[in-house]
Structures are given as C-alpha cells and as structure tokens.
Write a protein that holds these residues in place. Structure first.
Motif, short mmCIF file in Angstrom:
data_model
loop_
_atom_site.label_atom_id
_atom_site.label_comp_id
_atom_site.label_asym_id
_atom_site.label_seq_id
_atom_site.Cartn_x
_atom_site.Cartn_y
_atom_site.Cartn_z
N ILE A 275 5.73 -4.30 -0.50
CA ILE A 275 5.22 -4.26 -1.87
C ILE A 275 3.87 -3.53 -1.92
O ILE A 275 3.62 -2.74 -2.84
CB ILE A 275 5.06 -5.69 -2.44
CG1 ILE A 275 6.42 -6.40 -2.50
CG2 ILE A 275 4.41 -5.65 -3.82
CD1 ILE A 275 7.41 -5.73 -3.41
N GLY A 276 3.02 -3.75 -0.93
CA GLY A 276 1.67 -3.19 -0.97
C GLY A 276 1.57 -1.73 -0.59
O GLY A 276 0.69 -1.02 -1.09
N GLU A 277 2.47 -1.24 0.30
CA GLU A 277 2.33 0.13 0.79
C GLU A 277 3.57 1.00 0.55
O GLU A 277 3.45 2.14 0.08
CB GLU A 277 2.01 0.11 2.30
CG GLU A 277 0.66 -0.53 2.62
CD GLU A 277 0.33 -0.46 4.09
OE1 GLU A 277 1.17 0.05 4.87
OE2 GLU A 277 -0.77 -0.91 4.48
N ILE A 278 4.74 0.47 0.88
CA ILE A 278 5.96 1.28 0.78
C ILE A 278 6.33 1.54 -0.68
O ILE A 278 6.60 2.69 -1.06
CB ILE A 278 7.14 0.61 1.52
CG1 ILE A 278 6.80 0.40 2.99
CG2 ILE A 278 8.40 1.47 1.37
CD1 ILE A 278 6.58 1.66 3.78
N GLN A 279 6.36 0.50 -1.48
CA GLN A 279 6.79 0.69 -2.87
C GLN A 279 5.91 1.65 -3.67
O GLN A 279 6.44 2.47 -4.43
CB GLN A 279 6.90 -0.67 -3.58
CG GLN A 279 8.26 -1.33 -3.40
CD GLN A 279 8.57 -2.33 -4.49
OE1 GLN A 279 7.68 -2.81 -5.20
NE2 GLN A 279 9.84 -2.67 -4.63
N PRO A 280 4.58 1.58 -3.55
CA PRO A 280 3.76 2.56 -4.28
C PRO A 280 4.09 4.00 -3.88
O PRO A 280 4.11 4.90 -4.73
CB PRO A 280 2.33 2.19 -3.90
CG PRO A 280 2.39 0.74 -3.57
CD PRO A 280 3.74 0.54 -2.92
N TYR A 281 4.36 4.21 -2.58
CA TYR A 281 4.72 5.57 -2.15
C TYR A 281 6.07 5.96 -2.74
O TYR A 281 6.25 7.09 -3.21
CB TYR A 281 4.79 5.68 -0.63
CG TYR A 281 5.33 7.03 -0.22
CD1 TYR A 281 4.54 8.16 -0.33
CD2 TYR A 281 6.66 7.20 0.18
CE1 TYR A 281 5.04 9.43 -0.03
CE2 TYR A 281 7.17 8.46 0.48
CZ TYR A 281 6.36 9.56 0.38
OH TYR A 281 6.85 10.81 0.66
N LEU A 282 7.05 5.05 -2.71
CA LEU A 282 8.37 5.36 -3.26
C LEU A 282 8.28 5.66 -4.75
O LEU A 282 9.03 6.49 -5.26
CB LEU A 282 9.33 4.20 -3.01
CG LEU A 282 9.64 3.87 -1.54
CD1 LEU A 282 10.65 2.74 -1.45
CD2 LEU A 282 10.15 5.10 -0.79
N ALA A 283 7.35 5.00 -5.44
CA ALA A 283 7.16 5.27 -6.87
C ALA A 283 6.66 6.70 -7.08
O ALA A 283 7.12 7.40 -7.99
CB ALA A 283 6.17 4.27 -7.47
N ASP A 284 5.73 7.15 -6.22
CA ASP A 284 5.25 8.53 -6.30
C ASP A 284 6.37 9.52 -6.01
O ASP A 284 6.49 10.56 -6.67
CB ASP A 284 4.10 8.75 -5.31
CG ASP A 284 2.83 8.02 -5.70
OD1 ASP A 284 2.68 7.71 -6.90
OD2 ASP A 284 1.99 7.77 -4.82
N LEU A 285 7.17 9.21 -5.00
CA LEU A 285 8.28 10.09 -4.62
C LEU A 285 9.31 10.16 -5.74
O LEU A 285 9.82 11.24 -6.08
CB LEU A 285 8.92 9.60 -3.33
CG LEU A 285 10.07 10.43 -2.74
CD1 LEU A 285 9.64 11.87 -2.50
CD2 LEU A 285 10.58 9.79 -1.45
N ASN A 286 9.63 9.02 -6.33
CA ASN A 286 10.56 8.99 -7.47
C ASN A 286 10.04 9.84 -8.62
O ASN A 286 10.79 10.59 -9.26
CB ASN A 286 10.75 7.55 -7.96
CG ASN A 286 11.80 6.80 -7.18
OD1 ASN A 286 12.79 7.38 -6.74
ND2 ASN A 286 11.60 5.52 -6.97
N SER A 287 8.74 9.72 -8.88
CA SER A 287 8.13 10.47 -9.97
C SER A 287 8.25 11.97 -9.73
O SER A 287 8.55 12.74 -10.66
CB SER A 287 6.65 10.07 -10.11
OG SER A 287 6.02 10.83 -11.13
#
Length: 345
Positions: A275-287
């Motif tokens: 939640i703290g590291e992987i998901q924020p990166y995946l959100a950027d990649l999705n964007s």
C-alpha cells in the motif's frame, strides 16, 4: 562554462552547484532503479515473514524487431516534366519539386507522411477543377487512386519504422513520473495518426495534419518503451509475489488460540510496502498508460504480422489481470482472518 564558474571568487559554492546539477541529471536514473528495488524488497519481505526461499523472478532478454523488418515499401509514382508544369495551376508544383530534390528523396517517415497527406489534398483539389487536359487528368486520377490506397502503408511506416517512433518504442528502463518527458508529445503524435486513419476510413482527409512539431521531442525519449517495459516487469514481480503468498498460505494462521504472528507480520508488509510503495507507483504507471490508451489502437490498425505489433496493449492487459489476482489473494486472506481489507492494527 563550468570551468569559468569554478575560476570565480566563490569556488566552494560553484563546486556545490556543479555537484547539485550532476545529481539532478542523475536523479531520473536513481528513481528508475529504485522502482525495481521496491518490487524486490516487497517480495523479499513476504518471504522473510514466511521464513521461506524467495520465488525467483526471471526477466527475459527483450528481442526487438529491426526497422527493416517493419518497413513496407510504397510504389513510386511520377509525373512527366511537361505535365508537372501544368500542376502549377493547382499550386502543386512547389510541393512536387521539393519532393524531387536530393533531400526530398531521402526524407524521414514523418516528413514523408506529411508530404503524402499534402499531396493527396492537393491532387483532390486539382482534380476538382476543369483546367487540366484529359490525359493529365487521367494520369492524376491514377496517381491519386494509388496514393490513396497506400496512405495506410505510410502511416504504418511512420508508426513502426521511423527513427523517432522506433527510438521511442523500445526500452529496458522503468517509467517514473520524474522521467516522463515527451509523454505529451507522444500522445499528440498518436492522436494525429489516429485521426488521420479515422478520416481515411471515412474516405476523407483531415483539414489539419501536423506531427513534425512533436518529432524532435519524442525521438529524445523512450516513453512508449518505458511504459511497456514497466508493465511487463511489474507483471513478473506481482506474479512472483502472488505465487509466494499462495504457495505458503497454509502456514499463515489466524483466529483464536492460534499463533497469528505470521499473519500480523504479513499484514504489516502489505500496509507498509504494498500500500505504501507499490500501489502509488502502479497508480503513476496506470496514469501514463491511460494518457496514451485513447489512441493506442492505431498501433494495431496497420498491416503487419502480429509478431511485429508493439507489446504495450497486451502487456497492459496481462498486467491488469495480474494486479487483480494479487489483490484477490489479499482479500481472501483478510476475509479468512476476519479483517477488513487493508485495516491496520
């Protein structure tokens, strides 16, 4: 310039400025390399809690097609000198003359496509007049027909074998929002090509067509390649992480009178690292992917063997399924242990 600054009065301050500038240039690389370390760290933390060996992530060596395998040779249609002079009536003489220069004959795919669109527009207007001789009219009708049929081929060559888009399409670097230069220009080029193809399907030409203004920037960067590489790499790490969790799910206990240590520690790993590291990166990649996705279909409208089609769309579809599978494991674990998803404590 750097040396002149250092020779100045404030040498210590100048050196600091130089060091800072170099660090800033390298920051993109550091951010990119740290992305993979986040996935590696997450996987290792899961294995440490389980006290099991870490599932190995095997990253295949990418094999990229050569440009000559992607290029499709168009036919070459010519107009005689006397007939070409008559084209001045339709304001096409300058365009054709420029094309027939030494530089014109070796122009890149971007300029070549703009020329083909401009020529088709000019020929269409020219044929609509009554100022041409019968023989020239027939020649131009024939040339227009062939040029029109070959327009998708020029679109394909621009997408796949132009120096600019070929350089942009393949990469072994991770995407980060700090290294997303050129993403907007890439979007605009794909948008222009998509619009051109959509007009072609309707038997029309767009009123305006401009991709040259974006060419230089997209050639400098590799955003399409970075996004594809990141989707594929994230998929491998998430697959391995899900396998790690499922493979040793039976040793994770929860409920009354059970040793819930592993469950609580896994939950902490989920909160802190996923939640703290992987998901924020995946959100950027999705964007980043969704910035391009409205226009990505143009990559697959061309007449190339499927083996040569760019992998970004299939990479995203696989990545999307893998992220769902990973989330479903955590949901099932929390449900089994009577927790709400992601609830801390």
């Amino acid at each position: 310039m750097i040396m002149s600054i250092i020779r100045g009065k404030n040498v210590k301050g100048a050196k600091s400025a130089v060091v800072f500038a170099v660090c800033a240039l390298l920051l993109g690389c550091d951010n990119a390399s740290s992305v993979e370390s986040k996935f590696e760290n997450y996987l290792e933390r899961l294995a440490n809690v389980q006290q099991k060996d870490t599932v190995k992530v095997v990253t295949p060596t990418p094999e990229y097609p050569r440009k000559r395998e992607l290029f499709q040779q168009p036919s070459r249609q010519t107009v005689g000198l006397v007939d070409a002079l008559q084209l001045s009536k339709c304001h096409l003489m300058e365009l054709v003359a420029e094309r027939n220069t030494v530089l014109g004959k070796v122009q890149d795919q971007f300029r070549s496509l703009e020329y083909e669109v401009a020529l088709l527009g000019g020929l269409k207007s020219c044929l609509a007049t009554s100022e041409l001789g019968v023989e020239l009219n027939e020649d131009l009708q024939r040339i227009y027909s062939i040029k029109w049929q070959e327009l998708p081929l020029h679109i394909s060559n621009t997408l796949y074998s132009s120096d600019s888009l070929y350089a942009n399409a393949f990469s072994t670097n991770w995407y980060t929002k700090e290294t997303n230069q050129g993403l907007y220009s890439l979007k605009k080029v794909l948008q222009q090509l998509s619009s051109l193809h959509a007009h072609y399907d309707k038997g029309q030409l767009p009123e305006e067509f401009d991709i040259l203004s974006f060419q230089e920037e997209i050639e400098k960067y590799d955003q399409l390649g970075r996004i594809s590489h990141s989707l594929q790499s994230a998929t491998l790490y998430l697959q391995a992480s899900t396998q790690q969790l499922k493979q040793h799910d039976s040793i994770v206990f929860c409920g009354k009178n059970r040793d819930t240590t592993k469950y609580r520690r896994l939950k902490n790993v989920f909160q802190k690292y996923y939640i703290g590291e992987i998901q924020p990166y995946l959100a950027d990649l999705n964007s980043a992917y969704h910035t391009l996705s409205p226009h990505i279909d143009i990559l697959y409208s061309v007449k190339l063997d499927n083996q040569y089609h760019h992998p970004v769309q299939s990479a995203y579809n696989e990545y999307k399924q893998v992220t769902i599978n990973h989330a479903q494991y955590w949901m099932s674990l929390f449900q089994r242990c009577g927790d709400q998803v992601g609830q801390s404590g």
